[in-house]
Motif scaffolding. Structure first.
Motif, PDB file in Angstrom:
ATOM      1  N   GLU A  43      96.213  13.372  49.644  1.00  0.00           N
ATOM      2  CA  GLU A  43      95.295  12.474  48.954  1.00  0.00           C
ATOM      3  C   GLU A  43      96.034  11.657  47.891  1.00  0.00           C
ATOM      4  OE1 GLU A  43      92.358  14.995  47.282  1.00  0.00           O
ATOM      5  OE2 GLU A  43      91.558  15.658  49.214  1.00  0.00           O
ATOM      6  N   VAL A  44      96.821  12.341  47.077  1.00  0.00           N
ATOM      7  CA  VAL A  44      97.548  11.681  45.993  1.00  0.00           C
ATOM      8  C   VAL A  44      98.572  10.705  46.553  1.00  0.00           C
ATOM      9  CG1 VAL A  44      99.211  12.070  44.134  1.00  0.00           C
ATOM     10  CG2 VAL A  44      97.193  13.548  44.337  1.00  0.00           C
ATOM     11  N   ASN A  45      99.306  11.125  47.563  1.00  0.00           N
ATOM     12  CA  ASN A  45     100.361  10.293  48.125  1.00  0.00           C
ATOM     13  C   ASN A  45      99.795   9.016  48.746  1.00  0.00           C
ATOM     14  OD1 ASN A  45     103.195   9.896  48.899  1.00  0.00           O
ATOM     15  ND2 ASN A  45     102.485  10.238  50.982  1.00  0.00           N
ATOM     16  N   HIS A  46      98.712   9.141  49.490  1.00  0.00           N
ATOM     17  CA  HIS A  46      98.109   7.962  50.109  1.00  0.00           C
ATOM     18  C   HIS A  46      97.628   6.964  49.051  1.00  0.00           C
ATOM     19  CE1 HIS A  46      97.196  10.308  54.069  1.00  0.00           C
ATOM     20  NE2 HIS A  46      98.404   9.775  54.052  1.00  0.00           N
ATOM     21  N   ALA A  47      97.047   7.477  47.968  1.00  0.00           N
ATOM     22  CA  ALA A  47      96.574   6.601  46.898  1.00  0.00           C
ATOM     23  C   ALA A  47      97.740   5.880  46.227  1.00  0.00           C
ATOM     24  CB  ALA A  47      95.788   7.409  45.865  1.00  0.00           C
ATOM     25  N   LEU A  48      98.830   6.599  46.013  1.00  0.00           N
ATOM     26  CA  LEU A  48      99.996   5.989  45.370  1.00  0.00           C
ATOM     27  C   LEU A  48     100.694   4.994  46.288  1.00  0.00           C
ATOM     28  CD1 LEU A  48     101.444   9.103  43.512  1.00  0.00           C
ATOM     29  CD2 LEU A  48     100.361   7.099  42.487  1.00  0.00           C
ATOM     30  N   TRP A  49     100.702   5.260  47.591  1.00  0.00           N
ATOM     31  CA  TRP A  49     101.295   4.304  48.523  1.00  0.00           C
ATOM     32  C   TRP A  49     100.511   2.993  48.537  1.00  0.00           C
ATOM     33  CZ3 TRP A  49     105.415   3.034  51.306  1.00  0.00           C
ATOM     34  CH2 TRP A  49     106.447   3.981  51.423  1.00  0.00           C
TER      35      TRP A  49
END
Length: 232
Positions: free
Chosen positions: A51-57
């Motif tokens: 979840e965090v990684n997708h948002a940051l990407w």
């Protein structure tokens, strides 16, 4: 049917199975740092990281954060959300992830079979990726993909990210071809499909989860093997 000569592929989530490879890497890090002692499972750790990684990407692709921030923030934010005290965050977990991940070799079903077929048919194949330049060639070597591609165009090298038209124009120039005889294959509707469309390039939307959408695209597939029907 239109005749194509040059095929441009995305790498992560299209050929190289990022989710599966990241899952394996995160499980290793979970055990290495004994994160289970904080009361959450490895599956919860992976889900929160995703979840965090997708948002940051999404922020990275919008040029709102840089590569260094993305790589560091995704783990501090994940662990904080999971209740791990900041002073107990493993200092080297981000570097370990970056070091381990590109050596994973999982690709989507039929990847090598389809690339062999396309090469035998005489198509010239290239990559256009928003992935970080320092690890793309390791990923290709680890998954036995290197020899299929003539040009590997990274957004970091060009200085702009898909869907910016400039990266597609640069890729066409590097390949010595035109938009009319080219086809882009990728999993991201905005970066790959819309980006290629804006550059005048036909597109194949790789949609293995068969997500519903309303985009106008040239072709859509849910399995890489379907490329054989399009590119006979």
């Amino acid at each position: 049917m239109k005749t194509y000569r040059h095929l441009f592929f995305d790498l992560d989530h299209t050929l190289w199975d990022f989710e599966k490879n990241a899952d394996e890497t995160l499980r290793t890090l979970f055990e290495l740092h004994d994160l289970g002692r904080y009361g959450f499972s490895v599956d919860t750790f992976i889900a929160r990281y995703s979840e965090v990684n997708h948002a940051l990407w999404r922020l990275y692709q919008a040029n709102k954060i840089d590569q260094k921030a993305l790589r560091s923030i995704r783990f501090t934010r994940t662990l904080t959300k999971l209740g791990v005290p900041e002073e107990e965050h493993p200092a080297d977990i981000s570097a370990q992830f970056t070091d381990l991940l590109p050596y994973k070799s999982a690709v989507f079903p039929y990847t090598h079979e389809v690339l062999d077929y396309l090469r035998d048919k005489g198509y010239v194949m290239h990559l256009i990726t928003n992935g970080f330049q320092d690890i793309q060639h390791i990923k290709l070597a680890s998954s036995r993909l290197t020899d299929y591609f003539v040009e590997v165009v990274t957004s970091e090298h060009i200085g702009c990210l898909k869907p910016d038209r400039r990266i597609f124009d640069h890729a066409l120039e590097r390949a010595g071809t035109t938009a009319a005889e080219s086809l882009m294959i990728g999993d991201n509707l905005e970066c790959d499909v819309l980006g290629a469309f804006n550059a005048g390039i036909d597109q194949v939307y790789f949609n293995p989860e068969k997500r519903r959408h309303f985009a106008q695209i040239t072709y859509e597939i849910s399995c890489l093997s379907e490329l054989k029907q399009i590119l006979q």
